[in-house]
Design an enzyme around this catalytic site. Sequence first.
Site, PDB file in Angstrom:
ATOM      1  N   HIS A 194      36.354 -21.594 -78.258  1.00  0.00           N
ATOM      2  CA  HIS A 194      35.518 -22.700 -77.747  1.00  0.00           C
ATOM      3  C   HIS A 194      35.398 -23.847 -78.753  1.00  0.00           C
ATOM      4  O   HIS A 194      34.850 -24.896 -78.420  1.00  0.00           O
ATOM      5  CB  HIS A 194      34.106 -22.203 -77.420  1.00  0.00           C
ATOM      6  CG  HIS A 194      34.055 -21.245 -76.277  1.00  0.00           C
ATOM      7  ND1 HIS A 194      34.651 -21.507 -75.063  1.00  0.00           N
ATOM      8  CD2 HIS A 194      33.483 -20.015 -76.154  1.00  0.00           C
ATOM      9  CE1 HIS A 194      34.450 -20.481 -74.249  1.00  0.00           C
ATOM     10  NE2 HIS A 194      33.759 -19.561 -74.884  1.00  0.00           N
TER      11      HIS A 194
HETATM   12 ZN   LIG Z   1      33.864 -15.365 -73.960  1.00  0.00          ZN
END
Ligand SMILES: [Zn+2]
Length: 670
Positions: A194
């Site tokens: 992320h």
């Molecule tokens: Zn995840």
Amino acid sequence: MARMCRTAATQTPSKLSLLRLLVTGTGYLVMVINLPRVLGFSSKRTGIVYDARMRGHAKLIMSSFDYADPHPEDPRRTYRIYKTLAEAGLVDDHNFAGVMDVGRIMHRIPAREATAEEILLVHTKEHYDFLESTQTMPEEDLIRHTEEGDSVYFNHDSFYCAKLSAGGTIEACFAVVEETVKNAIAVVRPPGHHAEPEKPGGFCMFANVSIAAKCVFKKYPSIKKIAIIDWDVHHGNGTQKAFYDDPRVLFISLHRYDNGHFYPSGPAGNLDMCGKGEGAGYNINIPWPCKGMKDGDYIYAFRKIVMPVCEEFDPDFVIISSGFDAALGDELGGCCLKPAGYSHLTHMLKSLAGGKVCCVLEGGYNLNSISVSALAVTRTLLGEPPMHVEDTEFSAACAKVVAQVANIQSTYWKCLRPGKNVVASMKGKDDYERLHDVIRQYQARSLYEKFSMTQLPILRDRTSPSFSEQVLATPSFHENTKGLVVFVHDTLDVQGYVDPVTGALDVSGSYLLTPENRYIKWSIDQGYAVVDINIPSILTDLDDEDGYQAAANALDLMIYMWDYYLDHAAAPKIIFFGIGEACQALVHLLGHRDTRERTRAAISVVGPASLKAIVTILDEYVVDWYHRSSLVLLSNDHPIWDPTSHGKKPRRKLGTLVRADKKTTMKTPI
Ligand SMILES: [Zn+2]
């Protein structure tokens, strides 16, 4: 055996030196031929990166709540995986201390801190400097950044651990590329997928996998193409961003999308995000519409998309962004992948790039689930056959998404193309018409001929062929005092046969399914007025390939219909009847306009489509009212029925749910 011994004894000394006689525990003599190792790959070990120092990154304890309910990205994650591998006998480390010599099965690859130069191959200087500054930051500032950040926390060890995590990933990849090991698993944290080039997010600091891929390209010119497969339950937004215009990296992410509502939210994880520029076609998102995806779903997606595309791409090296939060038991993920499923996926990926696969830990928050999943992956990396999958069935939701992804990616990948994608190569809009627009026009004519239904004018600020004949009504519907039935439905389905070579629909063998006609006829026979609202999934000519505008338009349209038509109709009671995805627009209306006095019933034939909970701006009684007044018909295999995916009763906000029996067709279960 005696004869075998005699044979050995008659060998010349030079030949005899190739033979050894061993006495087994049961007293038998066996003959062993001393030959040099000829199996280069399978005689190598599987690498493992594990380093107890990565446990230093932990959330600052701010209240007793943090003790009782620890943050999911817990320092014990890597330890528990390592301990499970050791207990299974794959790692020889009885105290689970992280020793250097882990025995003869696996090979420990030491982690190191990634250098600034390596990290800056992906991240901005500002991002690096910010994380560096957390080392000496006052605690109150760490807490402030934790509270303000996008699902991340910081302590004084975060920067160090993030560098170790990235450095460990780099070293694992280097070891596989250099063939020091045959493949590897990097049990690292904090995770990375992320982390975007300019910011941390989603428990991730540095983009471990992206950094490692860039380092591999830099150090080994022979590695020209890398496939990154991300099976973490969340979209790998950071990895996508790092390589979005880079044709050297094929990035495939399988993740929950939930129409853009699942973390990291927004349209980045949708299936139309295919890469740009030179990288067009090298970004593939397989976005699950809901929770509850299982082994059968993932295996289906692998067989239909991941493996054919990877084989066509033909990578030199494969990295798995291996979150285990799609595993059964992970509450955040809500999916049901079992260890057997993970072992099959790993087994398939091992067939690529001469077996050069590096598996890197991302998310996964149920300590037991991540451990047994990582064990299954590691066993498969070592060469064990994949485990037996009990449930190979795939869901309708999965099949639908996979078909949509194949369709959109067929522009870029021959293996997904049933013949030539003619429409993609056409320039002029006059050369083709979207079938759902054609079908609605036909339906409008048919409903006019059968029931004299005509179009109601809708005021709009844009035009699209998809708006044509969108709302039809029986004559003087607003004056009918007996009752009003409002149908809200998707465009009619075509049951068809697609030519596997040309991709063309065989029209003579295809049928337009018109179950709505039956409901409309019934309503008119009862003396009710009818309003029929068509909700297209895509708006032609409005740059709406992802369906976002269509969904927003549907919600607006329902409110418009209520404000300008339905609320003013003479009928004292209204029956709402939704079919398919269009039911979402109906539920939106019931939550945003007070229809309670007028609604006799709200029937939704959802089938296998997404289920929408009522969200209201009215008052707290709407949910109870909706539960009492609604009937929501779902297909037998709808994910909501899966007891392993949620473990509790469906919420009242979803309405009164009814499950169709197994034999009923999925689209119209009544
Ligand atoms: Zn995840």
